[in-house]
Design a protein around this motif. Structure first.
Motif, PDB file in Angstrom:
ATOM      1  N   UNK A   1       0.960  25.086  16.521  1.00  0.00           N
ATOM      2  CA  UNK A   1       0.131  24.424  15.395  1.00  0.00           C
ATOM      3  C   UNK A   1       0.937  23.652  14.348  1.00  0.00           C
ATOM      4  N   UNK A   2       0.566  22.298  14.200  1.00  0.00           N
ATOM      5  CA  UNK A   2       1.506  21.431  13.354  1.00  0.00           C
ATOM      6  C   UNK A   2       0.694  21.163  12.069  1.00  0.00           C
ATOM      7  N   UNK A   3       1.291  21.479  10.804  1.00  0.00           N
ATOM      8  CA  UNK A   3       1.039  21.037   9.561  1.00  0.00           C
ATOM      9  C   UNK A   3       1.850  20.053   9.077  1.00  0.00           C
ATOM     10  N   UNK A   4       1.460  18.817   8.920  1.00  0.00           N
ATOM     11  CA  UNK A   4       2.580  17.799   8.595  1.00  0.00           C
ATOM     12  C   UNK A   4       2.822  17.764   7.098  1.00  0.00           C
ATOM     13  N   UNK A   5       4.015  17.650   6.717  1.00  0.00           N
ATOM     14  CA  UNK A   5       4.386  17.581   5.213  1.00  0.00           C
ATOM     15  C   UNK A   5       5.253  16.547   5.042  1.00  0.00           C
ATOM     16  N   UNK A   6       5.837  16.407   3.809  1.00  0.00           N
ATOM     17  CA  UNK A   6       6.775  15.146   3.424  1.00  0.00           C
ATOM     18  C   UNK A   6       5.783  13.891   3.201  1.00  0.00           C
ATOM     19  N   UNK A   7       4.811  14.005   2.754  1.00  0.00           N
ATOM     20  CA  UNK A   7       3.910  12.829   2.635  1.00  0.00           C
ATOM     21  C   UNK A   7       2.939  12.877   1.824  1.00  0.00           C
ATOM     22  N   UNK A   8       2.419  11.719   1.203  1.00  0.00           N
ATOM     23  CA  UNK A   8       1.139  12.126   0.194  1.00  0.00           C
ATOM     24  C   UNK A   8       1.662  12.282  -1.207  1.00  0.00           C
ATOM     25  N   UNK A   9       2.830  12.157  -1.651  1.00  0.00           N
ATOM     26  CA  UNK A   9       3.090  12.632  -2.806  1.00  0.00           C
ATOM     27  C   UNK A   9       4.185  11.436  -3.450  1.00  0.00           C
ATOM     28  N   UNK A  10       5.097  10.805  -2.754  1.00  0.00           N
ATOM     29  CA  UNK A  10       6.157  10.088  -3.269  1.00  0.00           C
ATOM     30  C   UNK A  10       6.318   8.760  -2.596  1.00  0.00           C
ATOM     31  N   UNK A  11       6.602   7.638  -2.719  1.00  0.00           N
ATOM     32  CA  UNK A  11       6.729   6.426  -2.050  1.00  0.00           C
ATOM     33  C   UNK A  11       8.269   6.556  -1.898  1.00  0.00           C
ATOM     34  N   UNK A  12       8.485   6.971  -0.729  1.00  0.00           N
ATOM     35  CA  UNK A  12      10.284   7.029  -0.480  1.00  0.00           C
ATOM     36  C   UNK A  12      10.506   6.219   0.621  1.00  0.00           C
TER      37      UNK A  12
ATOM     38  N   UNK B   1       1.009  -1.121  -0.236  1.00  0.00           N
ATOM     39  CA  UNK B   1      -0.103   0.100   0.051  1.00  0.00           C
ATOM     40  C   UNK B   1       0.929   1.271  -0.029  1.00  0.00           C
ATOM     41  N   UNK B   2       1.810   1.326  -0.635  1.00  0.00           N
ATOM     42  CA  UNK B   2       2.773   2.555  -0.980  1.00  0.00           C
ATOM     43  C   UNK B   2       2.261   3.539  -1.571  1.00  0.00           C
TER      44      UNK B   2
END
Length: 376
Positions: free
Chosen positions: A289-300, A56-57
């Motif tokens: 407040x935290x906005x998470x990034x570095x996900x949802x785009x590439x399977x790294x 499920x990458x």
């Protein structure tokens, strides 16, 4: 290969060698790494595992998108608004100015056009339809943060770049005029001309390099974006370290934190956060407040594409974390988003119909086109 970039030389190299982070022939992490961050017993994934392993990458269907363009035409009443474009690319509207972080519109996080990690989700807004920005910040030179096709599309604009020591050599090699480039060592600041913005480079715990022979030849940084009323912390890529407390002391308090939560593995724990350590870092930063990034785009990494978001949501109450988790393209003001519970929009994707089979050969996503921003 042009996408590799360029090694620093001359005065740029002299300035790099004068940095306290330069040791021997390259930059190094200098803060002691806490015990237990990296599982030394966990084998590092092989190339074949990285390319083909895990489950499920990628999501079963395209992720839901919001269209922010009408919202961008009005200034944020609170003075601070963020739009997650994809991966670590965020458009920040802060006190009347616009900042773009780690712009990546290219089809792959790779030096090659036909190989390497491919986007499973396009950017929320095409590059040509993005509003003009006042400054672009680039945390470090890895392919999923410094994207050759995107930079080439930005060559004819006049937008300035602020980045870490040495990264300017890549930008200049790709056509960005040297007067548009400012390189910072940790704790150095730059006032963006004609704005009320100050960009400060701060420590991070990572590494750099675009090919086998340039490991740590450029610096990696977190970045603080300060307007007249608001401050935003952007982690870039980093592991957990006590330097977050020092960053808070010297550069805080913060009104928003953009922290990386994806692409983690037990054997990489000292150079990437992942969701659990992102929350620990947030504690040290004073719990903005935290906005998470570095996900949802590439399977790294080998984990499921949505594991970072689910784990973050599950652990947040233990840290009294205030999460801002918008859909891609959704322009949010942190002060407003915090009044409502996070809606796990990503879970609906797994209940959707599977992606339609792609024809063979698989078509490549379009390369980013040159931006039509004013040139003067």
């Amino acid at each position: 290969m042009k996408s590799f970039g360029q090694r620093s030389e001359g005065l740029r190299l002299e300035r790099m060698r004068a940095s306290l982070q330069w040791m021997g022939e390259g930059f190094r992490n200098v803060f002691p790494i806490a015990a237990g961050l990296r599982d030394a017993a966990a084998p590092r994934p092989s190339i074949s595992e990285f390319l083909c392993g895990g489950e499920r990458r990628a999501p079963r269907a395209p992720l839901p998108l919001a269209d922010p363009r009408a919202t961008w035409q009005r200034p944020p009443p609170s003075g601070l608004r963020a739009t997650w474009i994809g991966h670590s690319t965020v458009l920040l509207e802060i006190d009347g100015h616009r900042v773009l972080t780690d712009p990546v519109w290219g089809p792959r996080a790779s030096p090659l056009r036909l190989a390497g990690p491919k986007r499973f989700q396009p950017a929320a807004v095409p590059l040509r339809e993005m509003p003009e920005v006042d400054v672009i910040v680039v945390s470090h030179d890895h392919y999923d943060h410094l994207d050759y096709p995107t930079i080439k599309a930005l060559v004819k604009s006049k937008v300035p770049f602020v980045t870490s020591l040495g990264v300017g050599a890549h930008l200049e090699a790709w056509g960005i005029a040297p007067e548009r480039i400012t390189e910072l060592d940790w704790w150095q600041s730059h006032r963006v001309p004609g704005t009320g913005l100050t960009i400060t480079a701060a420590p991070s715990q990572h590494f750099s390099g675009r090919h086998l022979k340039d490991r740590n030849a450029t610096l990696w940084s977190s970045l603080v974006i300060e307007g007249e009323r608001h401050r935003v912390f952007f982690s870039g890529d980093t592991g957990l370290s006590g330097e977050y407390a020092l960053i808070r002391e010297r550069l805080g308090p913060f009104d928003l934190a953009l922290l990386e939560v994806g692409a983690f593995h037990p054997s990489w724990g000292d150079i990437h956060l992942g969701p659990a350590n992102a929350l620990k870092a947030l504690d040290l930063l004073g719990r903005p407040p935290l906005l998470p990034v570095h996900w949802g785009t590439f399977a790294l990494a080998l984990h499921a594409w949505d594991e970072p978001a689910d784990t973050l949501l599950a652990l947040a109450p233990q840290h009294q974390a205030r999460l801002v988790m918008p859909r891609l393209g959704e322009a949010v003001e942190p002060v407003h988003a915090l009044s409502e519970a996070v809606q796990p929009w990503w879970r609906a994707v797994e209940g959707a119909a599977p992606r339609a089979p792609e024809p063979a050969p698989q078509p490549e996503p379009p390369m980013p086109q040159a931006v039509p921003w004013p040139l003067d």
